[in-house]
Design a protein around this motif. Structure first.
Motif, mmCIF file in Angstrom:
data_model
loop_
_atom_site.group_PDB
_atom_site.id
_atom_site.type_symbol
_atom_site.label_atom_id
_atom_site.label_comp_id
_atom_site.label_asym_id
_atom_site.label_seq_id
_atom_site.Cartn_x
_atom_site.Cartn_y
_atom_site.Cartn_z
ATOM 1 N N ALA A 251 -0.228 0.259 15.296
ATOM 2 C CA ALA A 251 0.963 -0.353 14.670
ATOM 3 C C ALA A 251 1.205 0.173 13.257
ATOM 4 O O ALA A 251 2.220 -0.144 12.642
ATOM 5 N N ILE A 252 0.265 0.987 12.735
ATOM 6 C CA ILE A 252 0.393 1.425 11.339
ATOM 7 C C ILE A 252 1.309 2.638 11.248
ATOM 8 O O ILE A 252 1.028 3.684 11.847
ATOM 9 N N GLY A 253 2.403 2.466 10.543
ATOM 10 C CA GLY A 253 3.338 3.566 10.301
ATOM 11 C C GLY A 253 4.079 4.034 11.544
ATOM 12 O O GLY A 253 4.702 5.090 11.549
ATOM 13 N N VAL B 6 4.997 -4.048 9.075
ATOM 14 C CA VAL B 6 5.635 -5.292 8.620
ATOM 15 C C VAL B 6 6.845 -4.930 7.772
ATOM 16 O O VAL B 6 6.790 -4.022 6.933
ATOM 17 N N LYS C 209 -0.013 4.229 -0.248
ATOM 18 C CA LYS C 209 -0.696 5.424 0.288
ATOM 19 C C LYS C 209 -0.510 6.586 -0.700
ATOM 20 O O LYS C 209 -0.479 6.359 -1.903
ATOM 21 N N GLY D 31 0.765 -3.583 9.820
ATOM 22 C CA GLY D 31 1.231 -2.715 10.905
ATOM 23 C C GLY D 31 2.732 -2.854 11.041
ATOM 24 O O GLY D 31 3.208 -3.730 11.751
ATOM 25 N N ASN E 29 0.865 -1.185 0.000
ATOM 26 C CA ASN E 29 0.000 0.000 0.000
ATOM 27 C C ASN E 29 0.899 1.231 0.000
ATOM 28 O O ASN E 29 1.498 1.549 1.027
ATOM 29 N N VAL F 78 1.299 -4.221 3.503
ATOM 30 C CA VAL F 78 2.572 -3.586 3.841
ATOM 31 C C VAL F 78 2.564 -2.144 3.354
ATOM 32 O O VAL F 78 2.427 -1.894 2.151
ATOM 33 N N GLY F 79 2.716 -1.197 4.272
ATOM 34 C CA GLY F 79 2.747 0.212 3.898
ATOM 35 C C GLY F 79 4.170 0.662 3.602
ATOM 36 O O GLY F 79 4.697 0.453 2.502
ATOM 37 N N GLY F 80 4.816 1.262 4.597
ATOM 38 C CA GLY F 80 6.141 1.867 4.413
ATOM 39 C C GLY F 80 7.145 0.957 3.722
ATOM 40 O O GLY F 80 7.873 1.393 2.824
HETATM 41 C C1 PEP Z 1 -0.782 0.152 5.897
HETATM 42 O O1 PEP Z 1 -0.675 1.182 5.262
HETATM 43 O O2 PEP Z 1 -1.788 -0.549 5.754
HETATM 44 C C2 PEP Z 1 0.296 -0.210 6.817
HETATM 45 C C3 PEP Z 1 0.190 -1.334 7.491
HETATM 46 O O3 PEP Z 1 1.353 0.647 6.901
HETATM 47 P P1 PEP Z 1 2.786 0.323 7.578
HETATM 48 O O4 PEP Z 1 3.256 -0.990 7.046
HETATM 49 O O5 PEP Z 1 3.650 1.471 7.155
HETATM 50 O O6 PEP Z 1 2.565 0.276 9.052
#
Ligand code: PEP
Length: 245
Positions: A169-171, A208, A12, A206, A10, A227-229
């Motif tokens: 846990a996100i970001g 990962v 974003k 979160g 993701n 997976v975000g960042g």
């Molecule tokens: C997300 O954007 O859904 C996310 C889990 O972000 P990050 O991995 O950066 O915590």
């Protein structure tokens, strides 16, 4: 893993045309056939069409949101059918940033998931508790209530994916312990209101990254990650893919 893993990135509101080489880096890492793991990339909407031309066939495309409407006077929104026509297979709905930044509640999330399924997309339905809810012992009740209200009544495990993403846990760099995440995933599977809960893919999200992914994926009910960042850099995303056994 019991079920086929899915690793979805993701991005974003990040990335531009200069970042399309991400696709080439993943091909360099795994070749044209890929790692044998289901992978998806959800870039910002502006990059869906260019990535459709550039991604290898083993990385599916996804969007980060869709409208609950099929068409009409909804300035700025994108219909699920439009995303499907661009080549998307997945769409994230109910991400905590949409829930908190745009006031999206469970009823809207469910309507978006219904619109996605009707358009032939697989919604990735996000649910998760805040830190305050976890610290006051409400995490499980909150998450199970979100699940019940955010999943379309007639959904089956094959028609959607759930992402458990604890908001704290996100970001943030903080990750749920594999044991805590497993406990919540098992509850989600038990409470899934649709058909075929044993086949339901429940992703953890979160913070990962390659360093913590293998321990999370070793858990019985964790079927991959949102997976975000760590999806922004091809090397990190590749590391998460490699962590799937
Ligand atoms: C997300 O954007 O859904 C996310 C889990 O972000 P990050 O991995 O950066 O915590």
């Amino acid at each position: 893993m019991t079920r086929p893993a899915l690793i979805a990135g993701n991005w974003k509101m990040n990335g531009g045309l200069d970042d399309l080489s991400w696709a080439d880096d993943l091909v360099e890492a795994f070749g044209a056939d890929g790692p044998g793991v289901d992978a998806a990339l959800c870039p910002p909407a502006t990059l869906i069409a260019p990535f459709a031309e550039r991604l290898p066939s083993w990385i599916a495309l996804g969007a980060q949101d869709c409208s609950q409407h099929g068409e009409g006077a909804h300035t700025g929104d994108l219909a699920a059918g439009m995303l499907a026509a661009l080549g998307c297979r997945y769409v994230i709905v109910g991400h905590s940033e949409r829930r908190s930044n745009h006031g999206e509640g469970d009823d809207l999330v469910r309507a978006k998931a219904e619109a996605a399924i009707a358009a032939g997309l697989v919604p990735i339905v996000c649910i998760g508790e805040t830190l305050a809810e976890r610290e006051t012992g409400q995490a499980e009740d909150v998450v199970i209530a979100q699940l019940a209200r955010s999943v379309p009544a007639d959904a089956s495990a094959k028609s959607l994916v759930i992402a458990y993403e604890p908001v704290w846990a996100i970001g943030t760099g903080k990750t749920a312990t594999p044991e805590d995440a497993q406990a919540m995933h098992a509850q989600i599977r038990r409470a899934f209101p649709g058909e075929g809960r044993d086949e339901l893919r429940i992703l953890y999200g979160g913070s990962v990254k390659p360093e913590n992914a293998a321990d999370l994926f070793a858990m019985d009910d964790i079927d991959g990650a949102l997976v975000g960042g760590a999806s922004l850099e091809a090397e990190d995303f590749a590391g998460v893919l490699r962590a799937v056994r």
